[in-house]
Design a protein around this motif. Structure first.
Motif, PDB file in Angstrom:
ATOM      1  N   ALA A   5       0.977  -1.126  -0.294  1.00  0.00           N
ATOM      2  CA  ALA A   5      -0.064   0.006  -0.100  1.00  0.00           C
ATOM      3  C   ALA A   5       1.087   1.337   0.034  1.00  0.00           C
ATOM      4  O   ALA A   5       2.013   1.256   0.490  1.00  0.00           O
ATOM      5  CB  ALA A   5      -0.893  -0.152   1.171  1.00  0.00           C
ATOM      6  N   LEU A   7       0.777   5.313   1.548  1.00  0.00           N
ATOM      7  CA  LEU A   7       0.290   6.265   2.030  1.00  0.00           C
ATOM      8  C   LEU A   7       0.860   7.504   1.761  1.00  0.00           C
ATOM      9  O   LEU A   7       2.024   7.585   1.986  1.00  0.00           O
ATOM     10  CB  LEU A   7       0.787   5.937   3.742  1.00  0.00           C
ATOM     11  N   TRP A  14      -3.443  11.639   5.886  1.00  0.00           N
ATOM     12  CA  TRP A  14      -2.813  10.651   4.961  1.00  0.00           C
ATOM     13  C   TRP A  14      -4.085  10.123   3.795  1.00  0.00           C
ATOM     14  O   TRP A  14      -5.227   9.997   4.501  1.00  0.00           O
ATOM     15  CB  TRP A  14      -2.536   9.429   5.770  1.00  0.00           C
ATOM     16  N   ALA A  16      -4.518   6.672   1.524  1.00  0.00           N
ATOM     17  CA  ALA A  16      -3.833   5.277   1.177  1.00  0.00           C
ATOM     18  C   ALA A  16      -4.485   4.876  -0.016  1.00  0.00           C
ATOM     19  O   ALA A  16      -5.689   5.214  -0.343  1.00  0.00           O
ATOM     20  CB  ALA A  16      -4.466   4.444   2.435  1.00  0.00           C
ATOM     21  N   SER A  17      -3.701   4.095  -0.621  1.00  0.00           N
ATOM     22  CA  SER A  17      -4.048   3.403  -1.920  1.00  0.00           C
ATOM     23  C   SER A  17      -3.420   1.865  -1.719  1.00  0.00           C
ATOM     24  O   SER A  17      -2.336   1.754  -1.435  1.00  0.00           O
ATOM     25  CB  SER A  17      -3.944   4.072  -3.042  1.00  0.00           C
ATOM     26  N   ALA A 164       0.826   2.531  10.795  1.00  0.00           N
ATOM     27  CA  ALA A 164      -0.253   3.358  10.414  1.00  0.00           C
ATOM     28  C   ALA A 164      -0.925   3.997  11.754  1.00  0.00           C
ATOM     29  O   ALA A 164      -1.570   5.146  11.669  1.00  0.00           O
ATOM     30  CB  ALA A 164      -1.316   2.621   9.491  1.00  0.00           C
ATOM     31  N   ALA A 169      -2.857   7.215  10.417  1.00  0.00           N
ATOM     32  CA  ALA A 169      -3.728   6.585   9.434  1.00  0.00           C
ATOM     33  C   ALA A 169      -4.288   5.317   9.381  1.00  0.00           C
ATOM     34  O   ALA A 169      -4.501   4.768   8.513  1.00  0.00           O
ATOM     35  CB  ALA A 169      -2.437   6.710   8.266  1.00  0.00           C
ATOM     36  N   LEU A 173      -5.680   3.235   6.013  1.00  0.00           N
ATOM     37  CA  LEU A 173      -4.917   1.699   5.629  1.00  0.00           C
ATOM     38  C   LEU A 173      -5.863   0.573   5.543  1.00  0.00           C
ATOM     39  O   LEU A 173      -5.788  -0.307   4.599  1.00  0.00           O
ATOM     40  CB  LEU A 173      -3.640   1.550   6.573  1.00  0.00           C
TER      41      LEU A 173
END
Length: 177
Positions: A5, A7, A14, A16-17, A164, A169, A173
């Protein structure tokens, strides 16, 4: 099994992807992927985790060189994505006569389990370099974001959620997990 992932830090916190590593063959590929996710050249963290074996963090900020941390060098060196990171950390430049590590049969290392009749080794050979079964890289990679070196070293193999959480985050996440 891998989880990866990105961040990316933004003005609003943050983002996330989930990221696909299929096209990543080098640290440069991974760095470029992180830079594409960056907002205004701000901090992007790439999390890579191989279940029950190791985790790694690559921190990219603008055009600066990436900073890297790997929780267990030997375990990471036995996996395709971890090999990318450990080679960079060890300063390993493969010679033309060095065998192609991708062509070797690594007996179950992609799923994080050693072969049934083998014990897990304490060290791994990577192009003639001995890779220790200990953390490698920048231990201060998250220090300015609120996670000390001491805390980072205490984390286990399922550490990305803890990281995270410390960065504020965790929810974003978990949304991509």
């Amino acid at each position: 099994m891998y989880f990866a992932a990105l961040l990316a830090r933004t003005e609003d916190g943050w983002e996330a992807s989930d990221t696909e590593l299929d096209d990543v063959e080098t640290l440069s590929d991974l760095t470029e992927l992180a830079r594409e996710a960056s907002v205004d050249d701000d901090t992007v963290l790439v999390f890579i985790e191989q279940e029950d074996a190791w985790f790694g963090i690559v921190r990219v900020e603008g055009e600066d060189d990436p900073r890297i941390f790997v929780s267990d060098g030997a375990a990471a060196a036995r996996s395709s994505y971890g090999e990318i990171l450990t080679k960079e950390l060890l300063g390993d430049e493969l010679d033309d006569d060095t065998p192609d590590l991708d062509a070797l049969d690594l007996d179950g290392t992609e799923d994080g389990e050693p072969a049934e009749d083998e014990d897990e080794e304490e060290e791994t050979e990577l192009a003639g370099e001995t890779v220790p079964a200990e953390p490698l890289g920048d231990l201060m990679i998250l220090d300015d974001l609120g996670m000390s070196e001491k805390y980072l070293l205490k984390l286990g193999t399922d550490a990305l959620s803890d990281i995270a959480d410390a960065l504020g985050a965790a929810e974003v996440l978990e949304a991509v997990r």
